[in-house]
Each structure stands twice: as C-alpha cells, then as structure tokens.
Design a protein around this motif. Structure first.
Motif, short mmCIF file in Angstrom:
data_model
loop_
_atom_site.label_atom_id
_atom_site.label_comp_id
_atom_site.label_asym_id
_atom_site.label_seq_id
_atom_site.Cartn_x
_atom_site.Cartn_y
_atom_site.Cartn_z
N TYR A 23 4.92 -5.99 1.25
CA TYR A 23 4.80 -6.22 -0.18
C TYR A 23 6.06 -5.73 -0.91
N ALA A 24 6.53 -4.56 -0.55
CA ALA A 24 7.73 -4.00 -1.18
C ALA A 24 8.93 -4.91 -0.93
N ALA A 25 9.09 -5.38 0.30
CA ALA A 25 10.21 -6.26 0.63
C ALA A 25 10.14 -7.57 -0.17
N GLU A 26 8.95 -8.13 -0.28
CA GLU A 26 8.77 -9.39 -1.02
C GLU A 26 9.05 -9.23 -2.51
N ASN A 27 8.85 -8.02 -3.02
CA ASN A 27 8.96 -7.79 -4.47
C ASN A 27 10.17 -6.95 -4.86
N GLY A 28 11.09 -6.75 -3.93
CA GLY A 28 12.32 -6.03 -4.24
C GLY A 28 12.11 -4.56 -4.59
N ILE A 29 11.10 -3.97 -4.02
CA ILE A 29 10.79 -2.56 -4.29
C ILE A 29 11.41 -1.70 -3.19
N ASP A 30 12.16 -0.70 -3.59
CA ASP A 30 12.75 0.24 -2.64
C ASP A 30 11.66 1.21 -2.20
N LEU A 31 11.21 1.09 -0.96
CA LEU A 31 10.08 1.88 -0.49
C LEU A 31 10.35 2.42 0.90
N GLU A 32 10.02 3.69 1.06
CA GLU A 32 9.93 4.30 2.38
C GLU A 32 8.54 4.89 2.45
N VAL A 33 7.73 4.42 3.39
CA VAL A 33 6.35 4.87 3.49
C VAL A 33 6.08 5.35 4.91
N ALA A 34 5.33 6.43 5.01
CA ALA A 34 4.95 6.97 6.31
C ALA A 34 3.46 7.29 6.28
N ALA A 35 2.83 7.26 7.44
CA ALA A 35 1.42 7.61 7.56
C ALA A 35 1.29 8.80 8.51
N ARG A 36 0.50 9.78 8.12
CA ARG A 36 0.25 10.96 8.94
C ARG A 36 -1.23 11.28 8.88
N SER A 37 -1.73 11.83 9.95
CA SER A 37 -3.10 12.33 9.92
C SER A 37 -3.10 13.65 9.15
N PHE A 38 -4.25 14.02 8.63
CA PHE A 38 -4.34 15.27 7.88
C PHE A 38 -3.88 16.45 8.74
N SER A 39 -4.22 16.42 10.01
CA SER A 39 -3.85 17.54 10.89
C SER A 39 -2.34 17.64 11.10
N GLU A 40 -1.61 16.55 10.89
CA GLU A 40 -0.15 16.54 11.05
C GLU A 40 0.60 16.88 9.77
N LEU A 41 -0.11 17.06 8.67
CA LEU A 41 0.52 17.31 7.38
C LEU A 41 1.12 18.72 7.36
N LYS A 42 2.43 18.79 7.23
CA LYS A 42 3.12 20.08 7.26
C LYS A 42 3.69 20.42 5.89
N ASP A 43 4.88 19.95 5.58
CA ASP A 43 5.57 20.30 4.33
C ASP A 43 6.14 19.02 3.71
N PRO A 44 5.28 18.23 3.04
CA PRO A 44 5.73 16.94 2.51
C PRO A 44 6.83 17.04 1.47
N LYS A 45 6.86 18.12 0.70
CA LYS A 45 7.90 18.27 -0.32
C LYS A 45 9.26 18.42 0.34
N ALA A 46 9.32 19.19 1.40
CA ALA A 46 10.59 19.38 2.12
C ALA A 46 11.05 18.09 2.77
N ASP A 47 10.10 17.20 3.09
CA ASP A 47 10.45 15.92 3.70
C ASP A 47 10.89 14.88 2.68
#
Length: 99
Positions: A23-47
């Motif tokens: 959807y982002a590519a089709e609409n010219g949206i600059d997007l970086e998206v990642a999926a993580r399980s709750f158990s893998e969530l560490k420090d999203p702000k630092a990332d």
C-alpha cells in the motif's frame, strides 16, 4: 515513517506488514515496517520507530507495551481494520499517532 507492529506470534501481523508495504509503495508513502512478537519487544525507541501498533489479539498487553515504548505513541489496531487488513484506515491511525 518507521512503524513497529506487535502481536502474539507474528503470522497474521506479518501478512498485514506485507500489505502495508505494498500500500505504501502504491501511494508513495515512505514506510519502514517491522513485526515483532510481544516477547521479542525490547527497546523500540532506540530502534528508531515512530510509533507502535498492537494487534487486537494482545490488546490486553497495551500497558506493558506503553512502558517499553518509553514515550513512543502506542495504539491497538481496531479489530475490523486488522481483520480486513484495511490499510487506508491503518495509515490514518498512524498519521494521527505521529502528527
């Protein structure tokens, strides 16, 4: 924009991630998206994420995600938008979070 999707195990959320990329590519949206399980969530702000979206199946974990988010905007994806993989509505949610 850099978005983190948090879910239980990652199967349906990784499908949503691919649809969001398309959807982002089709609409010219600059997007970086990642999926993580709750158990893998560490420090999203630092990332470098701009916001965190939570899959509705783990909405009960929102308070814990908010604590780990260290000030990043966090929201649960509405069940109807998640189930339908409604990218326009999800991008509206993202825009409202990071505006």
């Amino acid at each position: 924009m850099k978005v983190l999707l948090v879910c239980a195990a990652g199967m349906s959320t990784s499908m949503l991630m691919k649809k969001m990329d398309a959807y982002a590519a089709e609409n010219g949206i600059d997007l970086e998206v990642a999926a993580r399980s709750f158990s893998e969530l560490k420090d999203p702000k630092a990332d470098g994420y701009d916001c965190i979206l939570i899959g509705p199946q783990i909405s009960y974990q929102k308070d814990k995600v908010v604590k780990k988010a260290d000030g990043l905007p966090v929201e649960v994806i509405p069940m109807k938008d998640y189930g339908r993989q409604n990218c326009p509505a999800i991008f509206e949610l993202i825009n409202n979070l990071i505006a």
